[in-house]
Design a protein around this motif. Sequence first.
Motif, PDB file in Angstrom:
ATOM      1  N   UNK A  54       0.828  -1.215   0.000  1.00 18.89           N
ATOM      2  CA  UNK A  54       0.000   0.000   0.000  1.00 18.89           C
ATOM      3  C   UNK A  54       0.857   1.257   0.000  1.00 18.89           C
ATOM      4  N   UNK A  55       1.935   1.232   0.788  1.00 18.67           N
ATOM      5  CA  UNK A  55       2.800   2.409   0.912  1.00 18.67           C
ATOM      6  C   UNK A  55       3.828   2.500  -0.204  1.00 18.67           C
ATOM      7  N   UNK A  56       4.092   1.376  -0.844  1.00 16.78           N
ATOM      8  CA  UNK A  56       5.140   1.358  -1.859  1.00 16.78           C
ATOM      9  C   UNK A  56       6.526   1.455  -1.258  1.00 16.78           C
ATOM     10  N   UNK A  57       6.647   0.969  -0.017  1.00 13.87           N
ATOM     11  CA  UNK A  57       7.908   1.047   0.732  1.00 13.87           C
ATOM     12  C   UNK A  57       8.217  -0.334   1.297  1.00 13.87           C
ATOM     13  N   UNK A  58       9.353  -0.928   0.984  1.00 11.16           N
ATOM     14  CA  UNK A  58       9.670  -2.258   1.503  1.00 11.16           C
ATOM     15  C   UNK A  58       9.972  -2.243   2.999  1.00 11.16           C
ATOM     16  N   UNK A  59       9.718  -3.362   3.654  1.00 13.04           N
ATOM     17  CA  UNK A  59      10.087  -3.523   5.059  1.00 13.04           C
ATOM     18  C   UNK A  59       9.120  -2.946   6.065  1.00 13.04           C
ATOM     19  N   UNK A  60       7.952  -2.496   5.629  1.00 12.84           N
ATOM     20  CA  UNK A  60       6.995  -1.930   6.590  1.00 12.84           C
ATOM     21  C   UNK A  60       6.509  -3.014   7.550  1.00 12.84           C
ATOM     22  N   UNK A  61       6.315  -2.643   8.814  1.00 10.52           N
ATOM     23  CA  UNK A  61       5.895  -3.590   9.844  1.00 10.52           C
ATOM     24  C   UNK A  61       4.458  -3.338  10.282  1.00 10.52           C
TER      25      UNK A  61
END
Length: 269
Positions: free
Chosen positions: A235-242
């Motif tokens: 959803x954010x287009x950012x890897x590694x989100x927790x």
Amino acid sequence: MSSLRGLSEGFFFFKKCSILPPLMATLNNSRVFAFSTGPSITTTKRVGTHNGTFHCDEALGCFLIRLSDKFAGAEIVRTRDPEVLDTLDVVLDVGGVYDSGRDRYDHHQRGFGEVLGHGFTAKLSSAGLVYKHYGKEIIAKELQLDEGHPNIHRVFLAVYKIFLEVVNFAHWKLHLFELEEEMRIDPPIKYVIYQDDRSKRWLVQAVAISPDRFESRKPLPSPWRGLSDEELSKQAGIPGCVFVHMSGFIGGNLTYEGALAMARASLKF
């Protein structure tokens, strides 16, 4: 204390990151202010802390130190005058010195890195320093047990985990608002980034609108809230989100770079 990286971008990076007993009073531009509260106990001891605006940290520290046998009923002296501080029996949250042998418990000085230990790695506030050295004595008296009793150590760690550690964590917020005022930062900082000592994940937290309010200046984006792991990263287009909390006040990423990307992306919403 921290890096000033990111001020111009609206976020703040922290490398590390109320109970106010009736011990303090607002000063009217007084340089030194001394008083005592609680039971009438004859004592010649004096506890020093800074004057001006007071915070939970030193208020709690003064409360705790006066529960010890050594400083029971001690007078509190509020000043930043080094000559006055040198005459006092214990000094906390001012003076630029941590030396338990001389009962000096400041944590603002360069190079300070004292922690509680026992698996806890966050740097201690002044109240945390007092607790580290006097906490077991205070708990033992309250529970009417010998200080060496194994239950005292268990309670000592439990109280730190559920209470004192929160004070250590909250203290950076007060410094942030003070820093904004002193440096006249405008527009105000929206997010802080710091590493969780236990999980080693990186957190991005929205700054509250004021020290005594829960509302955030700019919560993390609503499309992210309540999501976690792969769903959030997509959803954010950012890897590694927790995760991102349902209220948007805090989120996490596996890396510093990921948390930084979350803060930067949030500023655009």
